[in-house]
Design a protein around this motif. Sequence first.
Motif, mmCIF file in Angstrom:
data_model
loop_
_atom_site.group_PDB
_atom_site.id
_atom_site.type_symbol
_atom_site.label_atom_id
_atom_site.label_comp_id
_atom_site.label_asym_id
_atom_site.label_seq_id
_atom_site.Cartn_x
_atom_site.Cartn_y
_atom_site.Cartn_z
ATOM 1 N N ARG A 1 32.636 53.704 14.711
ATOM 2 C CA ARG A 1 32.364 55.132 14.857
ATOM 3 C C ARG A 1 30.903 55.344 15.272
ATOM 4 N N TYR B 1 39.229 40.849 5.452
ATOM 5 C CA TYR B 1 39.168 42.136 4.759
ATOM 6 C C TYR B 1 37.709 42.611 4.645
ATOM 7 N N SER C 1 36.280 45.821 6.548
ATOM 8 C CA SER C 1 36.167 46.986 5.670
ATOM 9 C C SER C 1 35.217 48.032 6.221
ATOM 10 N N LYS C 2 34.111 47.609 6.821
ATOM 11 C CA LYS C 2 33.187 48.611 7.335
ATOM 12 C C LYS C 2 33.258 48.736 8.855
ATOM 13 N N ALA D 1 35.334 50.399 10.617
ATOM 14 C CA ALA D 1 35.556 51.790 11.034
ATOM 15 C C ALA D 1 34.221 52.528 11.137
ATOM 16 N N LEU D 2 33.340 52.247 10.161
ATOM 17 C CA LEU D 2 32.034 52.878 10.108
ATOM 18 C C LEU D 2 31.197 52.465 11.314
ATOM 19 N N ARG D 3 31.241 51.182 11.557
ATOM 20 C CA ARG D 3 30.462 50.569 12.614
ATOM 21 C C ARG D 3 30.927 51.042 13.994
#
Lengths: 245, 273
Positions: free
Chosen positions: B260, B249, B253-254, B256-258
């Motif tokens: 993108r 988790y 969690s990040k 998606a940020l990475r």
Amino acid sequence: MLKVEGVSKSYRGNGWLGGERRQVLRRIHMEWNKGESLGIIGESGSGKSTLGRLLLGIEKPDEGRVTWGGRPITDRRARRGTISAVFQDYTSSIHPFYTVRQALLEPLKLVGGPGDARKLAELLRQVGLDESYLDKFPHELSGGEAQRVCIARAVSSNPQCMLLDEAISSLDGSVQMQVLELLKGLKETYGMGYIFITHDIMAAAYLCDRIMIVRNGEIEETVETSQLRHVKTDYAKALLRKVIV
Amino acid sequence: MSLLEVEHLRIWDGGSGAVLVPDSSFRLSQGECLAIVGESGSGKSLTCKALMRLNRPGIRQTGRVALNGVDLTGLSDKEMRPYRGKRMCMIMQNGMRAFDPSRPVGAYLLEALSLHGDWSPSEMVAGLSAAMMSVGLSDPSAVMKRYPHELSGGMLQRTMIALAIVLEPDVIIADEPTTALDAVTQYEVVEQFVALRGRIGSAIVFVSHDLGVVRRIADEVLVMKDGVIVEQGGTDAIFGGASHPYTRYLVSSKEALRSRYLQLMGGTRIAEG
């Protein structure tokens, strides 16, 4: 919509060492358009937060002007219901003696909107909380919950633009992500526009359509997020290289 | 034998009796970097401070914390003195609060050095200056004359790292050293930590909730949740295929940020290597 023309700002140095004026912003020109998510990124001390306060109309520029639909943003009546703010420090953003209910009602009274239980429940639902939070005090909330309440409060006056100044920086990584998803959802569902001030370049790239890079009180470069890899200035290139992915 | 051995560390609040860290065990070898990750309140800082017995008086601990085979938990405060600072060095999140605000940074640094070694004043200044230059503080004497509030967060963290370089401790405990810094300064300070590992053989305990930073610097990762170590393993294993759902988790969690960002930047893996 929101227009900045030739804005400069300086502060007097403080303390016993002070005296000399420090130029924080130099002849800034920029625009924010309805529905847009604009990221303002830069290092500490670059002037991005000062720019944020000028955009909110809570400070006046030394020269130049900031207008909303042609009217000065410092005029409280022109500002009402247009732009609201969420800051980094969620612990001090809510009055410690206020319950969530009181904190949410405060801005509603100002804009003259309905403050009934249904409205409050709806606001909380929008930010992923529920009615059970209404009678809680800020210290009973986690960081992420408190920041959600701040966002609910910012949304309550139906603003067209929400200005977030390092609003996710002091939250845990996974909570940061939840808040970013919440902001994205508000954008998609209600057409909310953002001015997202941050040093977190990855977060800005995730949420924003356009990114403005501020350096030493000046705008170094503005770029569409989709064109981020094609930034022109050496500073912007170096800045993007220093992102720890 | 490991450099640092922590066995059955238990930390609780002496007042309320609440157990904060029930039972933690881990080891650290010479020159190794162990990252402790987890969210706020997971017990990362408590664990760090317990290693140096620096938790506030109400917080009690039992268990074994051994440095080079010496159990620190049984030592008196006086016997503990050389371990705090000289053998184990702590770099905190907030540089501004780590220094004495009423004195110039240089005075503080020289006092710390004079307590921990028998250098002559000129040797101390020379050693400090060289260390400060090596962490990118180009004008050491100017920095030493300044008060903490006159320096930026990044400069104070570099100064702390410089002090660690001179002291050459066995273990450096860095508690969220880059969290209060902006992205650019964060990058530079992380690079300094990476360089520090190559320069002196100190082992590092690196506490962070920023997994990007951890991925860059750590050999081993220890994941904490609600005071409990839920998973422990090599950095590649943790990021590549964690077995505990909480680790997965955290890592995801990040993501998606990475992803993108990497996609926007054309798939180039920036700041990695």
